[in-house]
Design an enzyme around this catalytic site. Sequence first.
Site, PDB file in Angstrom:
ATOM      1  N   ASN A  29      -0.093 -12.657  -7.270  1.00  0.00           N
ATOM      2  CA  ASN A  29      -0.517 -14.157  -7.834  1.00  0.00           C
ATOM      3  C   ASN A  29      -1.643 -14.916  -7.023  1.00  0.00           C
ATOM      4  O   ASN A  29      -1.459 -15.161  -5.965  1.00  0.00           O
ATOM      5  CB  ASN A  29       0.555 -15.190  -7.897  1.00  0.00           C
ATOM      6  CG  ASN A  29       0.170 -16.445  -8.395  1.00  0.00           C
ATOM      7  OD1 ASN A  29      -0.664 -16.778  -8.806  1.00  0.00           O
ATOM      8  ND2 ASN A  29       1.041 -17.669  -8.143  1.00  0.00           N
ATOM      9  N   TRP A  30      -2.930 -14.489  -7.495  1.00  0.00           N
ATOM     10  CA  TRP A  30      -3.985 -15.237  -6.795  1.00  0.00           C
ATOM     11  C   TRP A  30      -4.261 -16.717  -6.693  1.00  0.00           C
ATOM     12  O   TRP A  30      -4.721 -17.108  -5.750  1.00  0.00           O
ATOM     13  CB  TRP A  30      -5.338 -14.510  -7.247  1.00  0.00           C
ATOM     14  CG  TRP A  30      -5.521 -13.109  -7.283  1.00  0.00           C
ATOM     15  CD1 TRP A  30      -4.618 -12.296  -6.450  1.00  0.00           C
ATOM     16  CD2 TRP A  30      -6.575 -12.322  -7.630  1.00  0.00           C
ATOM     17  NE1 TRP A  30      -5.250 -10.862  -6.648  1.00  0.00           N
ATOM     18  CE2 TRP A  30      -6.288 -10.990  -7.292  1.00  0.00           C
ATOM     19  CE3 TRP A  30      -7.875 -12.583  -8.195  1.00  0.00           C
ATOM     20  CZ2 TRP A  30      -7.302  -9.905  -7.521  1.00  0.00           C
ATOM     21  CZ3 TRP A  30      -8.635 -11.591  -8.679  1.00  0.00           C
ATOM     22  CH2 TRP A  30      -8.390 -10.192  -8.134  1.00  0.00           C
ATOM     23  N   LYS A  31      -3.378 -17.346  -7.530  1.00  0.00           N
ATOM     24  CA  LYS A  31      -3.477 -18.819  -7.543  1.00  0.00           C
ATOM     25  C   LYS A  31      -4.827 -19.201  -7.855  1.00  0.00           C
ATOM     26  O   LYS A  31      -5.503 -18.302  -8.504  1.00  0.00           O
ATOM     27  CB  LYS A  31      -2.908 -19.411  -6.475  1.00  0.00           C
ATOM     28  CG  LYS A  31      -1.615 -18.948  -6.040  1.00  0.00           C
ATOM     29  CD  LYS A  31      -0.704 -19.666  -5.207  1.00  0.00           C
ATOM     30  CE  LYS A  31       0.458 -19.085  -4.441  1.00  0.00           C
ATOM     31  NZ  LYS A  31       1.449 -20.065  -4.043  1.00  0.00           N
ATOM     32  N   HIS A  68       5.625 -21.375 -12.932  1.00  0.00           N
ATOM     33  CA  HIS A  68       5.524 -21.514 -11.489  1.00  0.00           C
ATOM     34  C   HIS A  68       5.951 -22.807 -10.991  1.00  0.00           C
ATOM     35  O   HIS A  68       5.793 -23.821 -11.661  1.00  0.00           O
ATOM     36  CB  HIS A  68       4.142 -20.983 -11.157  1.00  0.00           C
ATOM     37  CG  HIS A  68       4.046 -20.529  -9.652  1.00  0.00           C
ATOM     38  ND1 HIS A  68       3.712 -21.457  -8.715  1.00  0.00           N
ATOM     39  CD2 HIS A  68       4.091 -19.503  -9.008  1.00  0.00           C
ATOM     40  CE1 HIS A  68       3.774 -20.806  -7.594  1.00  0.00           C
ATOM     41  NE2 HIS A  68       3.601 -19.711  -7.868  1.00  0.00           N
ATOM     42  N   GLU A  73       4.618 -24.567  -8.866  1.00  0.00           N
ATOM     43  CA  GLU A  73       3.257 -25.460  -8.647  1.00  0.00           C
ATOM     44  C   GLU A  73       3.089 -26.082  -9.998  1.00  0.00           C
ATOM     45  O   GLU A  73       2.582 -27.304 -10.073  1.00  0.00           O
ATOM     46  CB  GLU A  73       2.092 -24.789  -8.104  1.00  0.00           C
ATOM     47  CG  GLU A  73       2.372 -24.234  -6.707  1.00  0.00           C
ATOM     48  CD  GLU A  73       1.708 -22.988  -6.233  1.00  0.00           C
ATOM     49  OE1 GLU A  73       0.954 -22.458  -6.915  1.00  0.00           O
ATOM     50  OE2 GLU A  73       2.163 -22.626  -5.098  1.00  0.00           O
ATOM     51  N   GLU A 113      11.910 -17.814  -6.991  1.00  0.00           N
ATOM     52  CA  GLU A 113      11.093 -18.018  -6.069  1.00  0.00           C
ATOM     53  C   GLU A 113      11.687 -19.462  -5.405  1.00  0.00           C
ATOM     54  O   GLU A 113      11.403 -20.733  -6.006  1.00  0.00           O
ATOM     55  CB  GLU A 113       9.528 -18.304  -6.448  1.00  0.00           C
ATOM     56  CG  GLU A 113       8.874 -17.253  -7.083  1.00  0.00           C
ATOM     57  CD  GLU A 113       7.422 -17.224  -7.157  1.00  0.00           C
ATOM     58  OE1 GLU A 113       6.866 -16.328  -6.575  1.00  0.00           O
ATOM     59  OE2 GLU A 113       6.861 -18.452  -7.630  1.00  0.00           O
ATOM     60  N   GLY A 155       4.553 -20.042   0.066  1.00  0.00           N
ATOM     61  CA  GLY A 155       3.301 -20.728   0.784  1.00  0.00           C
ATOM     62  C   GLY A 155       3.410 -21.320   2.287  1.00  0.00           C
ATOM     63  O   GLY A 155       2.839 -21.827   2.936  1.00  0.00           O
ATOM     64  N   SER A 205       6.582 -16.031   0.455  1.00  0.00           N
ATOM     65  CA  SER A 205       6.297 -15.764   1.662  1.00  0.00           C
ATOM     66  C   SER A 205       6.544 -14.336   1.867  1.00  0.00           C
ATOM     67  O   SER A 205       6.837 -13.903   2.996  1.00  0.00           O
ATOM     68  CB  SER A 205       6.654 -16.610   2.790  1.00  0.00           C
ATOM     69  OG  SER A 205       6.170 -17.863   2.635  1.00  0.00           O
ATOM     70  N   GLY A 258       2.222 -14.213  -3.335  1.00  0.00           N
ATOM     71  CA  GLY A 258       0.997 -15.002  -3.269  1.00  0.00           C
ATOM     72  C   GLY A 258      -0.211 -14.663  -2.349  1.00  0.00           C
ATOM     73  O   GLY A 258      -0.871 -13.666  -2.408  1.00  0.00           O
ATOM     74  N   GLY A 259       0.123 -15.525  -1.182  1.00  0.00           N
ATOM     75  CA  GLY A 259      -0.808 -15.496   0.141  1.00  0.00           C
ATOM     76  C   GLY A 259      -1.348 -13.885   0.353  1.00  0.00           C
ATOM     77  O   GLY A 259      -2.523 -13.424   0.346  1.00  0.00           O
TER      78      GLY A 259
HETATM   79  C1  PEP Z   1       3.778 -17.556  -5.290  1.00  0.00           C
HETATM   80  O1  PEP Z   1       2.894 -18.322  -5.432  1.00  0.00           O
HETATM   81  O2  PEP Z   1       4.323 -17.100  -6.363  1.00  0.00           O
HETATM   82  C2  PEP Z   1       4.250 -17.122  -3.897  1.00  0.00           C
HETATM   83  C3  PEP Z   1       5.217 -16.421  -3.774  1.00  0.00           C
HETATM   84  O3  PEP Z   1       3.478 -17.282  -3.034  1.00  0.00           O
HETATM   85  P1  PEP Z   1       3.397 -16.982  -1.469  1.00  0.00           P
HETATM   86  O4  PEP Z   1       3.761 -15.418  -1.377  1.00  0.00           O
HETATM   87  O5  PEP Z   1       2.047 -17.142  -0.737  1.00  0.00           O
HETATM   88  O6  PEP Z   1       4.464 -17.806  -0.954  1.00  0.00           O
END
Ligand code: PEP
Length: 252
Positions: A8-10, A98, A100, A169, A175, A213, A234-235
């Site tokens: 997930n590049w966000k 998501h 967010e 999640e 994040g 994470s 994500g990251g």
């Molecule tokens: C996400 O945005 O779905 C996510 C899991 O982010 P991260 O891996 O950065 O926690």
Amino acid sequence: MKKLIAGNWKMNGGLEANAALLDALAQGLVNPPACEVAVCVPAPYLAQVQLLRAAKPTLSSIELGAQDVSDHANGAYTGEVSAAMLKEFGCRFVIVGHSERRQYHGETDTLVADKAKAALASGITPIVCVGETLAERESGHTEEVVKRQLAAVIHTNGHCISEIVVAYEPVWAIGTGKTASPEEAQAVHHVLRGQLKAATDQFARVKILYGGSMNASNAATLLAQPDIDGGLIGGASLKAPDFLTIIAAARN
Ligand code: PEP
């Protein structure tokens, strides 16, 4: 069942950075990968990634995904993108619900369920995110929250529910660098699996991903849990070596 690792590049990236990231993935990816791989990119870059996938054979094993979709088919919904539009740009997946989007855009369980329905109607697999906040976990409501979120999607999508992907999640892990322990994640995945089992006899087809994470160091232990069928990353999906390490950890 093959695991699925979805990035997930966000709201990150740019034409140059995307090309460089995909180039590095193309060079490092073992083909065919032992698991399914996808990148969910910001909507303006769907066309770019679609073209790059067509140009580089190694990238064709990376599926394309979007990060959101409208619950409407078309019409006066300024700023929205329909599932049919995503389909035209080669999307195989779309993330819905998501945290967010739930948090910053007020998305409700019902809206998320309708978005999943719109995706399925266009032949796109929705990656439905569920997860509790820190306060909900600390007050002992984790199970109730994730079951309520998934129940809305089951209710709206009926027998099509076996076509979705679920991503657990925990909001407090996204994040933040804090990851659910493999045992904590497995416990929730087990609950979600049970809920799917009660909803459809095709429950074994539904992948349940962990997200929050997940990184190159913790992926292998999380992915070794019996009910963790992949990851939503994500990251770490923005760094090719880390994403490749996670992909490599996702063999069955
Ligand atoms: C996400 O945005 O779905 C996510 C899991 O982010 P991260 O891996 O950065 O926690």
